[in-house]
Design a protein around this motif. Structure first.
Motif, PDB file in Angstrom:
ATOM      1  N   ARG A 127       2.045  20.591  14.242  1.00  0.00           N
ATOM      2  CA  ARG A 127       0.613  20.855  13.422  1.00  0.00           C
ATOM      3  C   ARG A 127       0.390  19.949  12.194  1.00  0.00           C
ATOM      4  O   ARG A 127      -0.907  19.933  12.046  1.00  0.00           O
ATOM      5  CB  ARG A 127       0.471  22.330  13.374  1.00  0.00           C
ATOM      6  CG  ARG A 127       0.387  22.869  14.594  1.00  0.00           C
ATOM      7  CD  ARG A 127      -0.123  24.549  14.101  1.00  0.00           C
ATOM      8  NE  ARG A 127       0.868  25.262  13.771  1.00  0.00           N
ATOM      9  CZ  ARG A 127       1.939  25.949  14.253  1.00  0.00           C
ATOM     10  NH1 ARG A 127       1.763  26.138  15.676  1.00  0.00           N
ATOM     11  NH2 ARG A 127       2.789  26.942  13.352  1.00  0.00           N
ATOM     12  N   GLY A 166      -2.124  22.498  17.895  1.00  0.00           N
ATOM     13  CA  GLY A 166      -1.974  23.864  18.719  1.00  0.00           C
ATOM     14  C   GLY A 166      -1.509  23.844  19.909  1.00  0.00           C
ATOM     15  O   GLY A 166      -0.542  24.412  20.589  1.00  0.00           O
ATOM     16  N   GLY A 208      -1.496  28.281  17.200  1.00  0.00           N
ATOM     17  CA  GLY A 208      -2.447  27.390  16.427  1.00  0.00           C
ATOM     18  C   GLY A 208      -3.184  26.999  17.269  1.00  0.00           C
ATOM     19  O   GLY A 208      -4.327  26.078  16.718  1.00  0.00           O
TER      20      GLY A 208
END
Length: 691
Positions: A224, A233, A245
């Motif tokens: 990320r 994500g 995410g």
């Protein structure tokens, strides 16, 4: 009679060589029977079933060969039931028996996101204030709505003040049973906190599982960092299994375009990775004459691919879907090691048998059903296509044809199951998959492997950037398809017999040898007829009394705009209605067949009711105990669970969730409070003025 017996013997003999494919089906019949029982089978009954299974296995050795498989089939059904019973008892753990508010302390063992997009933690080694250890749940799950606090880390012992409650039952009779799901997850309480999280102890724990969990989360953070936003994500989800995410908007777009299956580390990801490693190792071994001519390169490459797949299983967290995919890949690679065909119906049957033996509860979930439906259909269709002459097809067209056929077949095989469980159909899902799935094999998975190989040198960003290019395209396709008019349709939830009949007809059509296989078509047709004729309850009442739903010509009308959002969403989805809760609340009729009293003021100020009226209160209504109408308040609903009302000539027929779920291990917690209970599945009350 003699001719009949001879005919049966001939039919069974024609199945020789393919009977192994029916082993997981027989196990599934027994497992499904166990989960459909209204009461928990006792030890004596299970012992009797065990003895019967042994006798049937011994009889199979004595009976004539054409009849022996029938005896084995009955034995396997009993073994499936016994496996499910053993699994249900082996995961037994305390469940919170009341609503709790107070200090909660525990160790973080899992992190994900709730349906409201809040960060959610699973804690073990739980401590609750003034709750004895033998009544403290092994695991609790908390959604975090608090302000600034410490950053959650794997293995970190944390504390907060939280609201906890037992896992809830179905939001309507016959609905999804979260109590059963939580039981097999050893989840004894769920809740939320609005208080910042505090660290109670450091994350210094040498447990192997937590060490892998920390590696997963560290890898997710790095991914990320390189790929911010939904790209990171998405990348973390397909590499480490961490979905925390990805945003709610991106998730909804992937669902509406039928691309959400790419988020789960399933057979597609595991298969692509294993195939890539297998091909790369075989290529490397073929470069030198010694290894190419004298070594069993296929078996060595299969061993290497299995080793990588095992590492992928550990890195991804080892959830049920990934375990299922790993077993299927392991069976296929094992077949290659011993010189057998990797992809065959027997390999699918062996994988399904192993999954059902290890996790019988997987049978009841959409993941198992969709995964094996797609795999079975693909193996069957490509097996039939081997007999089709394709010599005249251009070479460049063959892989395009294979991708189109695989996407179409997998989509058709899984569409009814997905619609039955999620009440939605992605109308343009085939298009989205055709332009997205090939990228997983030719770009995204290879780039992920390159990133992993470059990670020890600190150069993983290059592989991740290439990976992000492919994921960016998939997200773009998902949002584009989701934005098309009519991209998503909704269907009414089916009755309990629909999926079993669909599965039976599908498996007979695919697996049976001979003309009788076409008997599966009318069975599937019957399932669709029953689905089309499914009727929804006129009135639904939540188990807390905070929400009521009444069917109107415009669709289901809800009594509240915001309260009990989970129940509201499930009711509308099961109705085949895509409306939001606040829109459904505007449908509420003035002359509804039920009176909903929300809050203490409305209950205290209620003027009274007439005989035959239905009154639902969201708070205890002791003052209405002597009222002539039928009053359902939280105290009464505690014994019944959610309610469904259907009009009949005699009045309203009431179905309770508690009667439908029965007396099972997962419904005995919390222990039923003392008081009157509804006997049987239906309770009849007096007719209203508008039945």
């Amino acid at each position: 009679m003699a001719r009949f017996c001879e005919g049966m013997a001939a039919v069974l003999l024609a199945q020789r060589g393919g009977l192994i494919c029916w082993v997981p089906i027989c196990l599934a019949v027994g497992i499904g029977t166990f989960f459909s029982l209204p009461t928990e089978p006792g030890g004596q009954l299970l012992a009797a079933f065990s003895l019967m299974a042994v006798i049937l296995v011994l009889l199979a050795r004595l009976l004539p060969e054409p009849v022996a498989p029938l005896s084995l089939a009955l034995a396997l059904c009993l073994i499936g039931l016994l496996l499910a019973a053993a699994r249900a008892n082996s995961v037994a753990a305390p469940v919170l028996g009341w609503r709790y508010y107070g200090p909660v302390e525990g160790r973080i063992v899992a992190m994900d996101r709730s349906q409201s997009d809040a960060l959610r933690l699973t804690l073990d080694r739980v401590r609750l204030d003034r709750v004895p250890p033998d009544r403290t749940p092994d695991r609790v799950r908390l959604s975090l709505y608090g302000g600034a606090g410490i950053m959650p880390e794997p293995g970190l012992r944390v504390m907060t003040t939280a609201h906890l409650s037992p896992p809830a039952g179905p939001v309507e009779p016959g609905g999804f049973n979260f109590q059963r799901h939580a039981w097999f997850e050893r989840l004894g309480a769920v809740g939320y906190t609005r208080v910042p999280l505090l660290a109670a102890a450091t994350a210094a724990d040498g447990h192997a599982g937590l060490a892998v969990f920390r590696i997963r989360m560290a890898a997710s953070d790095r991914i990320r960092e390189v790929l911010p936003g939904d790209l990171g994500g998405f990348a973390a989800a397909i590499t480490t299994g961490d979905r925390s995410g990805i945003s709610k908007d991106a998730l909804e777009a992937l669902r509406a375009s039928n691309l959400a299956h790419l988020l789960a580390i399933s057979g597609l990801h595991m298969g692509l990775l294993s195939a890539l490693v297998l091909a790369a190792l075989r290529l490397l071994l073929a470069l030198h004459p010694l290894s190419a001519l004298r070594w069993p390169t296929k078996a060595i490459a299969a061993c290497g691919a299995l080793f990588v797949a095992t590492g992928y299983l550990a890195l991804s967290g080892g959830n049920v879907a990934t375990e299922r995919a790993y077993i299927m890949v392991a069976v296929a690679l094992g077949a290659l090691m011993i010189g057998r065909r990797a992809i065959s119906m027997r390999a699918v049957a062996v994988a399904a048998t192993l999954v059902l033996a290890l996790r019988p509860e997987a049978l009841m979930g959409p993941g198992f059903q969709m995964s094996f439906a797609a795999t079975t259909a693909l193996v069957a269709v490509f097996g039939w296509l081997r007999e089709v002459e394709t010599a005249g097809m251009p070479r460049w067209l063959k892989p395009v044809f294979a991708v189109f056929v695989s996407s179409a077949v997998a989509g058709l095989a899984t569409a009814p199951i997905a619609a039955a469980h999620f009440n939605a159909i992605a109308h343009y899902g085939l298009i989205a998959n055709l332009v997205s799935v090939p990228l997983m094999g030719v770009l995204i998975i290879p780039a992920a492997v390159v990133a992993l190989l470059l990670a020890p040198f600190g150069a993983e960003a290059l592989g991740l950037w290439v990976m992000g290019t492919g994921l960016r395209w998939i997200l773009h396709v998902a949002h584009w398809v989701a934005g098309l008019d009519g991209a998503r349709g909704y269907v009414v939830g089916p009755g309990g017999w629909v999926i079993p009949l669909l599965a039976l007809g599908f498996l007979v059509l695919i697996l049976w040898q001979g003309r009788l296989r076409f008997a599966g078509l009318p069975v599937m047709a019957l399932a669709f007829v029953l689905w089309h004729g499914a009727e929804r309850p006129t009135i639904l009442v939540s188990d807390s009394g905070t929400l009521v739903g009444v069917m109107t010509p415009q669709g289901r009308a809800l009594s509240r705009e915001k309260t009990a959002g989970f129940a509201a969403r499930n009711w509308l989805e099961n109705d085949g209605d895509g409306a939001e809760q606040w829109k459904a609340a505007k449908r509420w009729p003035q002359d509804a067949d039920v009176i909903h009293l929300s809050g203490k003021r409305r209950v205290a100020g209620f003027a009274g009711c007439e005989r035959g009226q239905i009154v639902v209160a969201s708070v205890p209504a002791e003052g209405l105990a002597s009222a002539p109408c039928d009053v359902f308040d939280p105290e009464r609903l505690k014994h019944t669970g959610a309610l469904a009302f259907t009009p009949t000539k005699e009045g309203w027929k009431v179905t309770t969730a508690r009667a439908r779920t029965g007396d099972r291990l997962w419904t005995r917690w919390p222990p039923a409070a003392e008081g009157p209970k509804s006997q049987g599945q239906y309770v009849r009350i007096s007719p209203t003025s508008r039945p």
